[in-house]
Design a protein around this motif. Structure first.
Motif, PDB file in Angstrom:
ATOM      1  N   GLY A 156      -7.786  14.656  14.592  1.00  0.00           N
ATOM      2  CA  GLY A 156      -7.664  14.976  13.189  1.00  0.00           C
ATOM      3  C   GLY A 156      -6.410  14.392  12.583  1.00  0.00           C
ATOM      4  N   LYS A 157      -5.965  15.000  11.475  1.00  0.00           N
ATOM      5  CA  LYS A 157      -4.800  14.510  10.744  1.00  0.00           C
ATOM      6  C   LYS A 157      -3.886  15.679  10.399  1.00  0.00           C
ATOM      7  N   THR A 158      -2.601  15.377  10.229  1.00  0.00           N
ATOM      8  CA  THR A 158      -1.709  16.314   9.555  1.00  0.00           C
ATOM      9  C   THR A 158      -1.650  15.900   8.093  1.00  0.00           C
ATOM     10  N   ILE A 159      -1.707  16.877   7.196  1.00  0.00           N
ATOM     11  CA  ILE A 159      -1.880  16.580   5.770  1.00  0.00           C
ATOM     12  C   ILE A 159      -0.764  17.242   4.964  1.00  0.00           C
ATOM     13  N   PRO A 160       0.084  16.452   4.290  1.00  0.00           N
ATOM     14  CA  PRO A 160       1.093  17.051   3.408  1.00  0.00           C
ATOM     15  C   PRO A 160       0.431  17.826   2.273  1.00  0.00           C
ATOM     16  N   THR A 161       0.924  19.033   2.038  1.00  0.00           N
ATOM     17  CA  THR A 161       0.277  19.901   1.039  1.00  0.00           C
ATOM     18  C   THR A 161       1.066  20.040  -0.250  1.00  0.00           C
ATOM     19  N   GLY A 162       2.320  19.640  -0.250  1.00  0.00           N
ATOM     20  CA  GLY A 162       3.143  19.837  -1.446  1.00  0.00           C
ATOM     21  C   GLY A 162       3.626  21.264  -1.578  1.00  0.00           C
ATOM     22  N   SER A 163       3.475  22.051  -0.534  1.00  0.00           N
ATOM     23  CA  SER A 163       3.949  23.434  -0.545  1.00  0.00           C
ATOM     24  C   SER A 163       4.563  23.738   0.816  1.00  0.00           C
ATOM     25  N   GLU A 164       5.048  24.948   0.995  1.00  0.00           N
ATOM     26  CA  GLU A 164       5.695  25.317   2.247  1.00  0.00           C
ATOM     27  C   GLU A 164       4.668  25.753   3.282  1.00  0.00           C
ATOM     28  N   HIS A 165       3.746  24.838   3.539  1.00  0.00           N
ATOM     29  CA  HIS A 165       2.698  25.107   4.525  1.00  0.00           C
ATOM     30  C   HIS A 165       2.503  23.877   5.397  1.00  0.00           C
ATOM     31  N   PHE A 166       2.117  24.141   6.613  1.00  0.00           N
ATOM     32  CA  PHE A 166       1.765  23.070   7.544  1.00  0.00           C
ATOM     33  C   PHE A 166       0.239  23.069   7.674  1.00  0.00           C
ATOM     34  N   ALA A 167      -0.375  21.904   7.457  1.00  0.00           N
ATOM     35  CA  ALA A 167      -1.840  21.827   7.478  1.00  0.00           C
ATOM     36  C   ALA A 167      -2.288  20.670   8.365  1.00  0.00           C
ATOM     37  N   TYR A 168      -3.352  20.908   9.090  1.00  0.00           N
ATOM     38  CA  TYR A 168      -3.920  19.842   9.934  1.00  0.00           C
ATOM     39  C   TYR A 168      -5.424  20.051  10.052  1.00  0.00           C
ATOM     40  N   THR A 169      -6.093  18.989  10.459  1.00  0.00           N
ATOM     41  CA  THR A 169      -7.546  19.069  10.656  1.00  0.00           C
ATOM     42  C   THR A 169      -7.892  18.861  12.121  1.00  0.00           C
ATOM     43  N   LEU A 170      -8.989  19.467  12.519  1.00  0.00           N
ATOM     44  CA  LEU A 170      -9.570  19.293  13.849  1.00  0.00           C
ATOM     45  C   LEU A 170     -10.995  18.774  13.688  1.00  0.00           C
ATOM     46  N   HIS A 171     -11.395  17.852  14.545  1.00  0.00           N
ATOM     47  CA  HIS A 171     -12.789  17.421  14.592  1.00  0.00           C
ATOM     48  C   HIS A 171     -13.407  18.026  15.847  1.00  0.00           C
ATOM     49  N   GLU A 172     -14.224  19.048  15.640  1.00  0.00           N
ATOM     50  CA  GLU A 172     -14.768  19.816  16.748  1.00  0.00           C
ATOM     51  C   GLU A 172     -16.258  19.532  16.923  1.00  0.00           C
ATOM     52  N   PRO A 173     -16.769  19.672  18.149  1.00  0.00           N
ATOM     53  CA  PRO A 173     -18.208  19.454  18.370  1.00  0.00           C
ATOM     54  C   PRO A 173     -19.043  20.460  17.602  1.00  0.00           C
ATOM     55  N   ILE A 174     -20.216  20.007  17.169  1.00  0.00           N
ATOM     56  CA  ILE A 174     -21.103  20.872  16.381  1.00  0.00           C
ATOM     57  C   ILE A 174     -21.710  21.970  17.231  1.00  0.00           C
ATOM     58  N   GLY A 175     -22.179  21.607  18.443  1.00  0.00           N
ATOM     59  CA  GLY A 175     -22.817  22.611  19.297  1.00  0.00           C
ATOM     60  C   GLY A 175     -24.004  22.038  20.039  1.00  0.00           C
ATOM     61  N   VAL A 176     -25.138  22.699  19.928  1.00  0.00           N
ATOM     62  CA  VAL A 176     -26.364  22.267  20.596  1.00  0.00           C
ATOM     63  C   VAL A 176     -27.070  21.246  19.705  1.00  0.00           C
ATOM     64  N   CYS A 177     -27.248  20.057  20.228  1.00  0.00           N
ATOM     65  CA  CYS A 177     -27.836  18.958  19.460  1.00  0.00           C
ATOM     66  C   CYS A 177     -29.231  18.640  19.982  1.00  0.00           C
TER      67      CYS A 177
END
Length: 515
Positions: A156-177
Motif C-alpha cells: 500500500g501507500k502512506t498518505i499525507p492527510t494535512g492533519s495530525e493523523h498518520f494514514a496508510y493503505t493495505l491491499h488485502e486478499p478478497i477471500g474465496v475466489c
C-alpha cells in the motif's frame, strides 16, 4: 527455434508453424488421463452424487474418460475447504516471498511434465500438438512465474492527510475466489486466473469447462507436490447450469472471475447482484475488427490476418473476424487470403497440421450454422464451408467475401475458422463501422504510416489494439475489453486489483502508543 520461450512475449509470426523446426513424431502417443476425480481440500474425490460424465475426443468422437460431475453439494464442499484455508490456514498469513516460492515450484513441476500436459491438452481440446508444446504449456509456466514475482510486492501507500493523523493503505486478499474457465485454452486460462489470486493470498475454487477438464485435474497432482496447502486451490469438473450456477450463487464466495460467453457473463453478474454482491470480473465475447490500409505490405498483412483468424481453429475471443480491407487492394488481398486458407493442412492434431478439429459437436454445429447463414444472406463463399471426413469435428478453412454489415457472420461471434472480408473506402467510414459492435475486445491495424496507425488506435473502442502484428501476448500486458466484452483486466499488474481489497487505516499522531 522457439520451442521453449525464453521471452515472455509471443508474437504471432513466431507462432506460425512454418517458422518452427519441430521434430516429427513417427507414431504419435495417445496419453491416458491419470486423474478424473474432483480436487477438493488436497484430495482427489468422487462427486457426492457418484455421477460422472464423458469427455469426448474431438478428433475421433470417442470417449477419452469419464470424469466426476460436480454439482451443488460438491461446490459447497469446495467452498468450505477454501473458506477454511483462507480464514484459518497458512496461505493468506504467510509472507509473499514464501507464496512466490511455492508458485515457482508449481511452475517448475509444470515445466518438468510439459510433454504430458501438452499431449493431454491436444487430446482433450483438439489443437495441434505443436501449439500445445510451443504456446499453451510454456505460457502457463511463464504466467505462474510472473505472478510469483509479484507475490512479495503487494503493498500500500502512506498518505499525507494535512492533519495530525498518520494514514496508510493495505491491499488485502478478497477471500474465496470462484474462477470459471473456458475450453479454448484450458490450462493457460486456468493459470491466468489462479496465478494473480494466489500471489495476492486468496483461496480458489476453479470450475473448468466440461469439454476440456483433463489438464486442470492433472494440475491437482502438482499443486500438492508444490507444497501449496490443502484447500487453497480446489478444482471442479461439471456443467455450467449446475456447478457454475451453484458457485455464482454461493453466499460464501467473495469473488467470481469468468471467461466465456457474454450470455453467461450476464447471468453471473445477475447472480452476484441477487446474492452477496460478490466482486465480479468478466472476460467475454469479441468480434474484433482488423483494418488493412492501402499502403501496407499486402503479403505481410495477408499472413498476419490469416493467423489472427485461423489460430486455434478460429476458437479465440480476439479472433480477427471482421477483416476490413481497403478497396484499392481488395482484389489482390482476397486472392492471396483465399490461397492461404486453401493451403492450410487440417487433420489429426498429433501430426504436423495447421488445424485440428473444433472442440465439440455443439461448436461444430454452431459454426456450420453460421456458414449456412452467410451463404443464405448473400455473402460470396470464396473457399471452404464444408465438413472434412465423416468422423471428428473438422471444418474446412472458410473465407467469405462481399460481406455486408447486416449479416450474422459480420455481427455475431462465430468462434471458428470462418474469415469475413469487408471492403472499405474512407478512414472515417471504417472507424465508424469497426466501432459499431456490441463488443470491444481486440483490434488490428496494418499500415506503414505512423500517423494513420495512431489515429486509428486511439479511435477504436477496444481493450487491445495490435499494429502491424496480431496475437502478441505477454504476461505483463493487461487483457480485457470494452462494452460487452467484459469488465476488469486479466494479466499484468492490472489483474492484481481483481483480487485485492483496499483498506485505509488512520490513527492520530498524538496517540501515546506511537510515541
Amino acid at each position: 527455434m522457439y520451442s521453449t520461450f525464453k521471452s515472455q512475449s509471443v508474437p504471432a509470426r513466431r507462432l506460425r508453424r512454418s517458422n518452427f523446426h519441430c521434430r516429427a513424431i513417427a507414431s504419435p502417443p495417445r496419453i491416458v488421463p491419470a486423474q478424473t476425480k474432483l480436487w477438493i481440500d488436497g484430495n482427489f474425490v468422487d462427486a457426492v452424487s457418484g455421477k460422472t460424465f464423458p469427455v469426448i475426443n474431438p478428433c475421433t468422437e470417442e470417449i477419452i474418460a469419464n470424469v466426476a460431475e460436480a454439482d451443488e453439494a460438491d461446490v459447497d464442499l469446495a467452498v468450505k475447504a477454501a473458506r477454511k484455508a483462507f480464514d484459518t490456514g497458512a496461505w493468506t498469513k504467510m509472507g509473499g516471498r514464501q507464496r512466490g516460492y511455492h508458485m515457482n515450484k508449481l511452475a517448475d513441476l509444470l515445466e518438468r511434465d510439459a510433454e504430458e500436459f501438452a499431449q493431454l491438452e491436444t487430446l482433450d481440446n483438439g489443437k495441434p500438438i505443436f501449439f500445445s508444446r510451443a504456446a499453451d504449456i510454456p505460457l502457463s509456466v511463464s504466467h505462474l512465474r510472473y505472478y510469483a514475482g509479484w507475490a512479495d510486492k503487494i503493498q500500500g501507500k502512506t498518505i499525507p492527510t494535512g492533519s495530525e493523523h498518520f494514514a496508510y493503505t493495505l491491499h488485502e486478499p478478497i477471500g474465496v475466489c470462484a474462477q470459471i474457465t473456458p475450453w479454448n485454452f484450458p490450462l493457460l486460462m486456468a493459470t491466468w486466473k489462479i496465478a494473480p489470486a494466489l500471489a495476492t493470498g486468496n483461496t480458489i475454487v476453479l470450475k473448468v469447462a466440461e469439454q476440456t477438464p483433463l489438464t486442470a485435474l492433472k494440475l491437482g497432482e502438482l499443486i500438492d507436490e508444490a507444497g501449496i496447502p490443502p484447500g487453497v486451490i480446489n478444482i471442479l469438473t461439471g456443467y455450467g447450469q449446475t456447478a457454475g450456477h451453484a458457485l455464482s450463487h454461493h453466499m460464501d464466495v467473495d469473488k467470481i472471475s469468468f471467461t466465456g460467453s457474454t450470455e453467461v457473463g450476464r447471468k453471473i453478474l445477475q447472480a452476484s447482484a441477487g446474492t452477496n454482491l460478490k466482486s465480479v470480473s468478466l472476460e467475454l465475447g469479441g468480434k474484433s475488427a482488423v483494418i488493412v490500409c492501402p499502403d501496407t505490405d499486402v503479403d505481410q498483412a495477408v499472413a498476419d490476418t490469416h493467423f489472427a483468424l485461423f489460430f486455434n481453429m478460429g476458437q479465440c475471443c480476439v479472433a480477427g473476424s471482421r477483416l476490413f480491407v481497403h478497396e484499392d487492394i481488395y482484389e489482390e488481398f482476397v486472392e492471396k487470403a483465399v490461397a492461404a486458407a486453401k493451403a492450410r493442412t487440417v487433420g489429426d492434431p498429433f501430426t504436423q497440421v495447421d488445424q485440428g478439429p473444433q472442440v465439440s459437436q455443439e461448436q461444430f454445429e454452431t459454426i456450420s450454422g453460421y456458414i449456412q447463414s452467410g451463404i443464405e444472406q448473400g455473402a460470396t463463399l470464396a473457399t471452404g464451408g464444408r465438413r472434412i471426413g465423416d468422423k471428428g469435428y473438422f471444418i474446412e478453412p472458410t473465407v467469405f467475401t462481399d460481406v455486408r454489415d447486416d449479416m450474422k457472420i459480420y455481427q455475431e461471434e462465430i468462434f471458428g475458422p470462418v474469415m469475413s472480408i469487408i471492403k472499405w473506402r474512407t478512414e472515417e467510414e471504417v472507424i465508424a463501422r469497426a466501432n459499431q459492435s456490441q463488443y470491444g475486445l481486440g483490434a488490428g491495424i496494418w499500415t506503414k504510416n505512423h500517423n494513420t496507425a495512431n489515429r486509428l488506435a486511439r479511435a477504436l473502442k477496444s481493450g487491445t489494439v495490435w499494429i502491424n502484428c496480431y496475437n502478441v501476448f505477454d504476461d505483463a500486458l493487461p487483457f480485457g475489453g470494452y462494452k460487452m466484452s467484459g469488465m476488469g483486466r486479466d494479466k499484468g499488474e492490472y489483474a492484481l486489483s481483481n483480487y485485492t481489497e483496499t483498506k485505509c487505516v488512520i490513527t492520530p499522531l498524538e496517540n501515546p502508543a506511537w510515541l
